[in-house]
Scaffold this motif. Sequence first.
Motif, PDB file in Angstrom:
ATOM      1  N   GLN A   1       0.824  -1.130   0.101  1.00 43.62           N
ATOM      2  CA  GLN A   1       0.109  -0.030   0.121  1.00 43.62           C
ATOM      3  C   GLN A   1       0.857   1.373  -0.053  1.00 43.62           C
ATOM      4  O   GLN A   1       0.427   2.485  -0.661  1.00 43.62           O
ATOM      5  CB  GLN A   1      -1.127   0.228   1.184  1.00 43.62           C
ATOM      6  N   SER A   2       1.842   1.222   0.899  1.00 44.26           N
ATOM      7  CA  SER A   2       3.019   2.449   0.713  1.00 44.26           C
ATOM      8  C   SER A   2       3.682   2.866  -0.382  1.00 44.26           C
ATOM      9  O   SER A   2       3.497   3.601  -0.936  1.00 44.26           O
ATOM     10  CB  SER A   2       3.822   2.429   1.727  1.00 44.26           C
TER      11      SER A   2
ATOM     12  N   ARG B   1       1.862   1.853  -3.449  1.00 44.00           N
ATOM     13  CA  ARG B   1       0.932   2.201  -4.575  1.00 44.00           C
ATOM     14  C   ARG B   1       0.616   3.682  -3.986  1.00 44.00           C
ATOM     15  O   ARG B   1       0.523   4.580  -4.934  1.00 44.00           O
ATOM     16  CB  ARG B   1      -0.327   1.506  -3.824  1.00 44.00           C
ATOM     17  N   ASP B   2       0.553   3.988  -2.743  1.00 45.30           N
ATOM     18  CA  ASP B   2       0.039   5.366  -2.382  1.00 45.30           C
ATOM     19  C   ASP B   2       1.277   6.398  -2.751  1.00 45.30           C
ATOM     20  O   ASP B   2       1.025   7.734  -3.231  1.00 45.30           O
ATOM     21  CB  ASP B   2       0.012   5.653  -0.717  1.00 45.30           C
ATOM     22  N   ALA B   3       2.638   5.876  -3.077  1.00 49.30           N
ATOM     23  CA  ALA B   3       3.760   6.929  -3.400  1.00 49.30           C
ATOM     24  C   ALA B   3       3.638   6.810  -4.872  1.00 49.30           C
ATOM     25  O   ALA B   3       4.513   7.525  -5.516  1.00 49.30           O
ATOM     26  CB  ALA B   3       5.014   6.398  -2.694  1.00 49.30           C
ATOM     27  N   GLY B   4       2.917   6.167  -5.521  1.00 50.67           N
ATOM     28  CA  GLY B   4       2.996   6.096  -6.940  1.00 50.67           C
ATOM     29  C   GLY B   4       4.208   5.289  -7.689  1.00 50.67           C
ATOM     30  O   GLY B   4       4.614   5.380  -8.566  1.00 50.67           O
TER      31      GLY B   4
END
Length: 197
Positions: free
Chosen positions: A37-38, A40-43
């Motif tokens: 998730q981290s 994904r969240d950071a692109g």
Amino acid sequence: MEVILASTSATRQSMLRSAGVMATAVASDIDEAPIKQSFRDAGQSAAAAAMALAREKALAVSARHPDQLVIGADQILDCEGRWFDKPADASAAAEHLRKLSGRVHQLETAIVCAAGGACIWAHSEAPRLKMRPLSDAFIAAHIRSEGDRILYSVGAYRLEGPGIQLFERIDGDFFAILGLPLLHLLSFLRQFGVLPS
């Protein structure tokens, strides 16, 4: 030096055993979801996330077994920017296959070796697979014939079994598709002195 596989994957264990590498399987027990998730969240890319997960698995087990060589590996399926996790059940597996049907996906596959609590080698591969268009009837029959075995694959297929029928084209290393870039790993193990050269 003994070899530890930081995974309980039966496929990875079988590949190593067949290649003559006697490795003890030890679960890393890391929580993968927040790491993914981290990223994904950071692109960040699926490839970067897979490498981070492989590293975390190797380091977690190496911290408990500092005198051994630890192999950590991870694989993320990326289809047009969507990341796939292992399906939870047959219904989720069918949904995976419907979404992959007729499309190209990549298997971002990473491997890290650690010793003494530090990473000493890493490698990644990104095989590309083109799935043929699948009918709902074929998907249902495939899931019935494979049973729970497809729940252990991010793509809900076993390329080393009937899952090969799902594909039109495969580009990349077969072993990497199964979850372990074996030829590169064996080369490193020879250089490191674990295997005879």
